[in-house]
Design a protein around this motif. Sequence first.
Motif, mmCIF file in Angstrom:
data_model
loop_
_atom_site.group_PDB
_atom_site.id
_atom_site.type_symbol
_atom_site.label_atom_id
_atom_site.label_comp_id
_atom_site.label_asym_id
_atom_site.label_seq_id
_atom_site.Cartn_x
_atom_site.Cartn_y
_atom_site.Cartn_z
ATOM 1 N N ASP A 176 24.618 44.329 25.546
ATOM 2 C CA ASP A 176 23.613 43.517 24.861
ATOM 3 C C ASP A 176 22.716 44.338 23.943
ATOM 4 O O ASP A 176 22.113 43.805 23.009
ATOM 5 N N TRP A 177 22.666 45.666 24.181
ATOM 6 C CA TRP A 177 21.855 46.529 23.325
ATOM 7 C C TRP A 177 22.412 46.609 21.901
ATOM 8 O O TRP A 177 21.719 46.987 20.969
ATOM 9 N N LYS A 178 23.669 46.214 21.738
ATOM 10 C CA LYS A 178 24.286 46.201 20.410
ATOM 11 C C LYS A 178 24.029 44.886 19.662
ATOM 12 O O LYS A 178 24.478 44.739 18.527
ATOM 13 N N ASP A 179 23.334 43.951 20.310
ATOM 14 C CA ASP A 179 23.141 42.613 19.736
ATOM 15 C C ASP A 179 24.483 41.994 19.338
ATOM 16 O O ASP A 179 24.697 41.620 18.168
ATOM 17 N N PRO A 180 25.406 41.835 20.299
ATOM 18 C CA PRO A 180 26.746 41.324 19.973
ATOM 19 C C PRO A 180 26.792 39.814 19.772
ATOM 20 O O PRO A 180 27.832 39.279 19.395
ATOM 21 N N ILE A 185 27.857 37.830 25.022
ATOM 22 C CA ILE A 185 27.224 38.265 26.267
ATOM 23 C C ILE A 185 27.579 37.295 27.389
ATOM 24 O O ILE A 185 27.970 37.695 28.488
ATOM 25 N N VAL A 186 27.449 36.010 27.085
ATOM 26 C CA VAL A 186 27.752 34.973 28.082
ATOM 27 C C VAL A 186 29.212 35.043 28.499
ATOM 28 O O VAL A 186 29.540 34.996 29.694
ATOM 29 N N LYS A 187 30.095 35.177 27.545
ATOM 30 C CA LYS A 187 31.534 35.221 27.830
ATOM 31 C C LYS A 187 31.888 36.418 28.705
ATOM 32 O O LYS A 187 32.688 36.298 29.648
ATOM 33 N N THR A 188 31.315 37.588 28.404
ATOM 34 C CA THR A 188 31.588 38.790 29.197
ATOM 35 C C THR A 188 31.247 38.570 30.662
ATOM 36 O O THR A 188 32.015 38.931 31.562
ATOM 37 N N VAL A 189 30.099 37.954 30.900
ATOM 38 C CA VAL A 189 29.643 37.754 32.275
ATOM 39 C C VAL A 189 30.419 36.664 32.988
ATOM 40 O O VAL A 189 30.926 36.860 34.097
ATOM 41 N N LEU A 190 30.537 35.510 32.372
ATOM 42 C CA LEU A 190 31.170 34.380 33.050
ATOM 43 C C LEU A 190 32.664 34.595 33.253
ATOM 44 O O LEU A 190 33.244 34.118 34.230
ATOM 45 N N ARG A 208 15.257 41.946 22.692
ATOM 46 C CA ARG A 208 16.237 41.476 23.676
ATOM 47 C C ARG A 208 16.287 39.950 23.739
ATOM 48 O O ARG A 208 16.593 39.371 24.785
ATOM 49 N N SER A 209 16.015 39.298 22.619
ATOM 50 C CA SER A 209 16.042 37.832 22.601
ATOM 51 C C SER A 209 17.438 37.294 22.895
ATOM 52 O O SER A 209 17.584 36.229 23.512
ATOM 53 N N GLN A 210 18.493 38.030 22.478
ATOM 54 C CA GLN A 210 19.859 37.577 22.775
ATOM 55 C C GLN A 210 20.116 37.599 24.284
ATOM 56 O O GLN A 210 20.772 36.694 24.817
ATOM 57 N N THR A 211 19.610 38.620 24.939
ATOM 58 C CA THR A 211 19.776 38.713 26.392
ATOM 59 C C THR A 211 19.089 37.550 27.081
ATOM 60 O O THR A 211 19.646 36.937 28.007
ATOM 61 N N VAL A 212 17.883 37.242 26.649
ATOM 62 C CA VAL A 212 17.135 36.125 27.237
ATOM 63 C C VAL A 212 17.893 34.818 27.052
ATOM 64 O O VAL A 212 18.073 34.039 28.001
ATOM 65 N N LYS A 213 18.364 34.560 25.855
ATOM 66 C CA LYS A 213 19.093 33.317 25.569
ATOM 67 C C LYS A 213 20.413 33.255 26.342
ATOM 68 O O LYS A 213 20.826 32.180 26.795
ATOM 69 N N LEU A 219 22.675 32.127 34.171
ATOM 70 C CA LEU A 219 22.089 31.881 35.491
ATOM 71 C C LEU A 219 22.468 30.518 36.072
ATOM 72 O O LEU A 219 22.942 30.446 37.215
ATOM 73 N N PRO A 220 22.297 29.430 35.332
ATOM 74 C CA PRO A 220 22.669 28.138 35.921
ATOM 75 C C PRO A 220 24.168 27.999 36.172
ATOM 76 O O PRO A 220 24.581 27.373 37.151
ATOM 77 N N GLU A 221 24.996 28.610 35.307
ATOM 78 C CA GLU A 221 26.441 28.480 35.491
ATOM 79 C C GLU A 221 26.916 29.243 36.724
ATOM 80 O O GLU A 221 27.707 28.730 37.516
ATOM 81 N N LEU A 222 26.437 30.483 36.898
ATOM 82 C CA LEU A 222 26.835 31.247 38.085
ATOM 83 C C LEU A 222 26.288 30.597 39.358
ATOM 84 O O LEU A 222 26.952 30.594 40.399
ATOM 85 N N GLN A 223 25.083 30.060 39.258
ATOM 86 C CA GLN A 223 24.519 29.360 40.409
ATOM 87 C C GLN A 223 25.369 28.139 40.754
ATOM 88 O O GLN A 223 25.625 27.852 41.928
ATOM 89 N N LYS A 224 25.825 27.439 39.731
ATOM 90 C CA LYS A 224 26.694 26.277 39.926
ATOM 91 C C LYS A 224 27.995 26.677 40.609
ATOM 92 O O LYS A 224 28.549 25.913 41.405
#
Length: 244
Positions: A176-180, A185-190, A208-213, A219-224
Amino acid sequence: MKNKHLFLFILLFVGLVFILSTTYTVLAEKDRRYYENTGEVVWEIDTKEKVVALTFDDGPHPKHTGEILDLLAKYNAKATFFVVGENIEKAPDILLRQYNEGHDIANHTYTHPIKTTIPKLEAELKKTNDLIYSITGHYPELFRPVEGQYTDEMIESVVKQGYKVVMWSWHLDTEDWKDPGVHRIVKTVLKGTEPGNVILFHDGGSNRSQTVKALEKILPELQKQGYKFVTITELLYMNNENEK
């Protein structure tokens, strides 16, 4: 024949790029298996329980860390923050909030040096340690090397000081430090998250606005999916219990 030589050249080039991109794994003579067996370094744990550790480097940031803390609270999620001493001095109230809300506070040096000597590293760790203690009344027990680069000598030094070295699951570096872009970011994690993984984010160092978004979606998807978000301390406790 020319095509064959071209293919071999491309293969060698890709291999070289891979080696360079994972420099931190080859700076030490002892391999990952050795350090996992000694328990001195952790990348992730082997468990079937749906737990995952969210980790954030380079903060605290006066704005973005607070936004991340709001999201974590919303989803009853705990995380581990690898903080930089210089940034603590700019946002001591944020560090105290992290601690009071039950997150792990861990040492990530004082100036975030890319390369340093062992004596200078020890001085940086102590300075950040003292800062953390002065604000929270607690000394950190976890350390993450800058950019994940370590040597056997470094590991030996920080372990003697009472630290556990924490890396991350290799496939869950969000970069995320590269502002990809939020989507990446979401795809990498999920796409990559499995039980016991450690995910690498950044909450400081830049915008780090991209990280926040991305976290608003992650968070809700992994929680789901049934995941619980735990600190590294909790993850290590589970690992110790599993080994009994």
